[in-house]
Motif scaffolding. Structure first.
Motif, PDB file in Angstrom:
ATOM      1  N   ALA A 165       0.811  -1.181  -0.206  1.00 30.85           N
ATOM      2  CA  ALA A 165      -0.072   0.029  -0.030  1.00 30.85           C
ATOM      3  C   ALA A 165       0.932   1.233   0.133  1.00 30.85           C
ATOM      4  N   THR A 166       1.932   1.150  -0.780  1.00 36.25           N
ATOM      5  CA  THR A 166       2.798   2.420  -0.885  1.00 36.25           C
ATOM      6  C   THR A 166       2.557   3.205  -2.117  1.00 36.25           C
ATOM      7  N   GLN A 167       1.795   2.626  -3.110  1.00 35.51           N
ATOM      8  CA  GLN A 167       1.481   3.369  -4.349  1.00 35.51           C
ATOM      9  C   GLN A 167       0.080   3.935  -4.561  1.00 35.51           C
ATOM     10  N   PHE A 168      -0.347   4.826  -4.881  1.00 33.42           N
ATOM     11  CA  PHE A 168      -1.690   5.407  -5.305  1.00 33.42           C
ATOM     12  C   PHE A 168      -2.205   4.564  -6.241  1.00 33.42           C
ATOM     13  N   GLY A 169      -3.625   4.229  -6.172  1.00 26.62           N
ATOM     14  CA  GLY A 169      -4.216   3.421  -7.164  1.00 26.62           C
ATOM     15  C   GLY A 169      -4.739   4.356  -8.108  1.00 26.62           C
ATOM     16  N   PRO A 170      -5.386   3.641  -9.215  1.00 27.46           N
ATOM     17  CA  PRO A 170      -5.812   4.554 -10.498  1.00 27.46           C
ATOM     18  C   PRO A 170      -7.062   5.325 -10.016  1.00 27.46           C
ATOM     19  N   PRO A 171      -7.162   6.741 -10.567  1.00 27.80           N
ATOM     20  CA  PRO A 171      -8.573   7.174 -10.577  1.00 27.80           C
ATOM     21  C   PRO A 171      -9.475   6.446 -11.113  1.00 27.80           C
ATOM     22  N   ALA A 172     -10.734   6.873 -10.989  1.00 32.42           N
ATOM     23  CA  ALA A 172     -11.885   6.400 -11.938  1.00 32.42           C
ATOM     24  C   ALA A 172     -11.575   6.764 -13.115  1.00 32.42           C
ATOM     25  N   PRO A 173     -12.431   6.192 -14.219  1.00 28.28           N
ATOM     26  CA  PRO A 173     -12.208   6.763 -15.824  1.00 28.28           C
ATOM     27  C   PRO A 173     -12.799   8.239 -16.024  1.00 28.28           C
ATOM     28  N   GLN A 174     -11.826   8.845 -16.414  1.00 22.55           N
ATOM     29  CA  GLN A 174     -12.359  10.407 -16.498  1.00 22.55           C
ATOM     30  C   GLN A 174     -11.531  11.067 -17.641  1.00 22.55           C
ATOM     31  N   PRO A 175     -11.995  12.266 -18.207  1.00 20.25           N
ATOM     32  CA  PRO A 175     -11.267  12.941 -19.224  1.00 20.25           C
ATOM     33  C   PRO A 175     -10.100  13.634 -18.829  1.00 20.25           C
ATOM     34  N   THR A 176      -9.295  14.308 -19.516  1.00 20.57           N
ATOM     35  CA  THR A 176      -8.284  14.755 -19.033  1.00 20.57           C
ATOM     36  C   THR A 176      -8.156  16.387 -19.590  1.00 20.57           C
ATOM     37  N   TYR A 177      -9.332  16.737 -20.308  1.00 19.83           N
ATOM     38  CA  TYR A 177      -9.254  18.142 -20.864  1.00 19.83           C
ATOM     39  C   TYR A 177      -7.963  18.677 -21.506  1.00 19.83           C
ATOM     40  N   SER A 178      -7.505  17.791 -22.163  1.00 20.41           N
ATOM     41  CA  SER A 178      -6.210  18.360 -22.948  1.00 20.41           C
ATOM     42  C   SER A 178      -6.812  18.479 -24.344  1.00 20.41           C
ATOM     43  N   TRP A 179      -5.685  18.684 -25.315  1.00 16.94           N
ATOM     44  CA  TRP A 179      -5.944  18.932 -26.588  1.00 16.94           C
ATOM     45  C   TRP A 179      -6.305  17.453 -27.460  1.00 16.94           C
ATOM     46  N   THR A 180      -6.107  16.531 -26.744  1.00 15.16           N
ATOM     47  CA  THR A 180      -6.541  15.356 -27.356  1.00 15.16           C
ATOM     48  C   THR A 180      -7.923  14.841 -26.370  1.00 15.16           C
ATOM     49  N   ASP A 181      -8.414  13.519 -26.859  1.00 12.89           N
ATOM     50  CA  ASP A 181      -9.389  13.028 -26.321  1.00 12.89           C
ATOM     51  C   ASP A 181      -9.256  11.779 -25.302  1.00 12.89           C
ATOM     52  N   LYS A 182      -7.841  11.993 -24.935  1.00  6.35           N
ATOM     53  CA  LYS A 182      -7.424  11.135 -23.832  1.00  6.35           C
ATOM     54  C   LYS A 182      -8.206  10.853 -22.515  1.00  6.35           C
ATOM     55  N   VAL A 183      -8.408   9.478 -22.171  1.00 10.88           N
ATOM     56  CA  VAL A 183      -9.107   9.267 -21.020  1.00 10.88           C
ATOM     57  C   VAL A 183      -8.086   8.634 -20.248  1.00 10.88           C
ATOM     58  N   ILE A 184      -8.156   8.864 -18.694  1.00 13.45           N
ATOM     59  CA  ILE A 184      -7.284   8.186 -17.847  1.00 13.45           C
ATOM     60  C   ILE A 184      -8.192   7.472 -16.863  1.00 13.45           C
ATOM     61  N   GLY A 185      -7.569   6.446 -16.063  1.00 13.60           N
ATOM     62  CA  GLY A 185      -8.185   5.974 -14.955  1.00 13.60           C
ATOM     63  C   GLY A 185      -8.505   4.352 -15.286  1.00 13.60           C
ATOM     64  N   ASP A 186      -9.098   3.801 -14.189  1.00 15.57           N
ATOM     65  CA  ASP A 186      -9.420   2.355 -14.604  1.00 15.57           C
ATOM     66  C   ASP A 186     -10.844   2.057 -13.805  1.00 15.57           C
ATOM     67  N   GLU A 187     -11.607   1.159 -14.108  1.00 13.60           N
ATOM     68  CA  GLU A 187     -12.976   0.889 -13.434  1.00 13.60           C
ATOM     69  C   GLU A 187     -12.633   0.006 -12.286  1.00 13.60           C
ATOM     70  N   ASP A 188     -11.631  -0.558 -12.109  1.00  8.87           N
ATOM     71  CA  ASP A 188     -11.191  -1.095 -10.699  1.00  8.87           C
ATOM     72  C   ASP A 188     -10.353   0.146  -9.771  1.00  8.87           C
ATOM     73  N   CYS A 189     -11.252   1.145  -9.418  1.00 13.96           N
ATOM     74  CA  CYS A 189     -11.034   2.290  -8.689  1.00 13.96           C
ATOM     75  C   CYS A 189     -11.416   2.449  -7.376  1.00 13.96           C
ATOM     76  N   LEU A 190     -11.993   1.350  -7.031  1.00 14.55           N
ATOM     77  CA  LEU A 190     -12.586   1.442  -5.394  1.00 14.55           C
ATOM     78  C   LEU A 190     -11.692   1.265  -4.548  1.00 14.55           C
ATOM     79  N   HIS A 191     -10.995   2.175  -3.990  1.00 12.20           N
ATOM     80  CA  HIS A 191      -9.854   2.215  -3.025  1.00 12.20           C
ATOM     81  C   HIS A 191      -9.845   3.690  -2.323  1.00 12.20           C
ATOM     82  N   LEU A 192      -9.115   3.443  -1.378  1.00  9.20           N
ATOM     83  CA  LEU A 192      -8.877   4.732  -0.297  1.00  9.20           C
ATOM     84  C   LEU A 192      -7.515   4.869   0.006  1.00  9.20           C
ATOM     85  N   ASP A 193      -7.152   6.253   0.564  1.00  8.32           N
ATOM     86  CA  ASP A 193      -5.875   6.468   0.745  1.00  8.32           C
ATOM     87  C   ASP A 193      -6.087   6.984   2.533  1.00  8.32           C
ATOM     88  N   ILE A 194      -5.004   6.663   3.316  1.00  6.20           N
ATOM     89  CA  ILE A 194      -5.030   6.980   4.702  1.00  6.20           C
ATOM     90  C   ILE A 194      -3.732   7.549   5.073  1.00  6.20           C
TER      91      ILE A 194
END
Length: 521
Positions: A57-86
């Protein structure tokens, strides 16, 4: 950093990090829910499957799938996103708990954005800080039940509930007090807080609430749910008879792109009709938060709520002509309540000037509903209200003030992580250190004891001794004012905020929903 202690959770052991320089311990990417892809897409979340051995548990998990609002239509994240940081201070005392829900217009954000990592806040207020990831946009905040019954109306709300249940079951192992949990969020995260206060299944899972700049009125009615489900199918170029199985078979990134397309090209934002929001489903979310609070059916916990003085400052540049601004203001107000919209508009002198239009938009989205909710909550539970006025000199030079999310810099104690960092580096940040100390003091007192410092009076009606509606104003010199913007507050009193679509009869007819009393059901 060095390897942190190993903690046994209900699903398995996790190993985090110790940052001796910052004086914190942190566990990152700790799963609380199962992978939400495939057959679980659009469904209620399932608890995470237990694992053997020690999970890193030393690395952050992926965010939920979402846009990046860049000049491309790149999408970041992963559906396996249900995690939390403490995060917690590097000692062994039992501490109160903060559960933080991030903002991002219901479509963006993550638990580990730099501003929201909570290192400074956790150490300063001496609390265990838990930042939660949950599903977003098309995958978290759309009600697709008109397409098929094998789904739920509020995946993101259910994710947040599951995270709160995980905290109750596990946070004691991290040195947190499960009987002293503060639910906290900003913007869409603040809306999540006020929504969960009206969710029966959330009762007892948290004991205090902090809602910063919540767009409380942004709840999907039946009309909106039907409209956006239909629009998603259209923008995915699927036949009108498409099923949930069809949508589950599509790539998540394509769904996100389609969701962005329908948001920006649909023309509905000018009617305050956002694609994404919690849905009034009659079960998990039984009714609109404002309705539930008026009836006294919300969680009876201490509440700290407020907004910023120039939330929608960017809108000063939307329209070049004064007549266009006034027409746009009336259009967005009419979507909810055509009968009372003119009276509200009159309170802003027609919103013909840039500053008037920006204030009206900010008040429509954030302030008016926050005041109404605070007024209702104060009848049955302790309530405190604030307004954040501080703005760096560079923003003021541009004609802007305390814009949306700017208060996070002071509360989290990391101005360098602000989205306005490019401007704040230009200088003009006098008093920010003192303001940060003041706000963290009040937030810390509330998190520990359920009330801010005694210098901040509770929000409530007028008495023989005070004019009522005490509001803490946070600026270079903090102060308390009573019933700020009273004339505008009164103009909003009869305006209906809970039934979007009353001013759109042609759309309701198209959707087969002509009776306004059905909208929230």
């Amino acid at each position: 950093m060095s390897t942190g202690p190993e903690i046994a959770t209900t699903a398995g052991v996790v190993r985090g990090l110790v940052d001796e320089e910052l004086g914190i311990r942190t566990w990152r990417g700790v799963p609380f829910g199962a992978d939400a892809s495939g057959p679980r897409r659009f469904s209620a979340p399932a608890p995470v499957q237990p694992w053997r051995g020690v999970r890193d548990a030393t690395q952050f998990g992926p965010p939920a799938p979402q846009p990046t609002y860049s000049w491309t239509d790149k999408v970041i994240g992963d559906e396996d996103c249900l995690h939390l940081d403490i995060v917690r201070p590097d000692h062994d005392e039992q501490l109160p708990v903060i559960v933080y829900l991030h903002g991002g217009s219901f479509i963006m954000g993550s638990s580990h954005e730099r501003m929201l990592r909570g290192y400074h806040l956790s150490r300063t207020v001496d609390a265990v800080y838990v930042s939660v990831n949950f599903r977003l946009g098309v995958l978290g905040y759309l009600d697709l039940r008109t397409i098929g019954e094998d789904c739920v109306a509020n995946p993101a709300v259910r994710d947040q509930l599951l995270a709160l249940e995980w905290v109750q079951d596990n946070i004691a192992a991290f040195g947190g007090d499960p009987d002293n949990v503060t639910l906290m969020g900003e913007s869409a995260g603040g809306s999540a807080v006020t929504t969960l206060m009206g969710v029966p299944a959330a009762v007892g899972l948290f004991h205090r609430a902090i809602a910063q700049s919540p767009p409380i009125a942004m709840m999907h009615s039946r009309a909106q749910a039907n409209l956006w489900a239909r629009e998603l199918v259209y923008h995915m170029a699927l036949p009108r008879q498409a099923t949930l199985a069809d949508l589950r078979g599509e790539d998540a990134a394509d769904l996100v792109r389609a969701g962005q397309s329908m948001m920006w090209r649909g023309g509905e934002l000018m009617h305050l009709n956002s694609c994404y929001a919690p849905t009034i489903d009659g079960s998990v979310v039984p009714d609109h938060p404002l309705t539930l609070f008026e009836a006294g059916e919300q969680a009876q916990v201490p509440l700290l709520i407020g907004t910023n003085s120039d939330e929608a400052g960017f809108s000063k540049y939307f329209y070049l002509r004064t007549s266009a601004r006034s027409r746009a203001a009336l259009r967005l107000l009419t979507a909810f309540d055509p009968d009372h919209a003119p009276r509200v508009l009159e309170a802003y002198d027609g919103a013909t000037e840039r500053s008037q239009f920006a204030e009206l938009l900010a008040d429509a989205l954030f302030w008016s509903s926050s005041v109404r909710l605070a007024t209702a909550h104060a009848r049955t539970a302790p309530t405190w209200m604030y307004r954040f006025d501080y703005a760096p000199a560079a923003l003021r030079w541009l004609g802007l003030g305390a814009m949306h999310s700017l208060e996070l810099s002071a509360i989290f104690g990391d101005p360098g992580a602000s989205r306005a960092n490019g401007l704040t580096r230009l200088g003009g940040m006098e008093g920010i250190d003192e303001l940060t100390e003041t706000m963290q003091y009040h937030w810390g007192e509330f998190i520990r004891h359920g009330r801010p410092g005694p210098e901040w009076p509770a929000y409530g009606p007028a008495t023989d001794d005070t004019p009522g509606r005490a509001t803490a104003v946070f600026d270079e010199t903090p102060r308390v004012v009573y019933d700020p913007k009273a004339a505008k507050r009164r103009a909003w009193e009869d305006y209906r905020m809970t039934d979007w679509g009353n001013g759109r009869p042609e759309l309701l007819e198209e959707l087969g929903l002509m009776v306004s009393t059905e909208l929230g059901r």
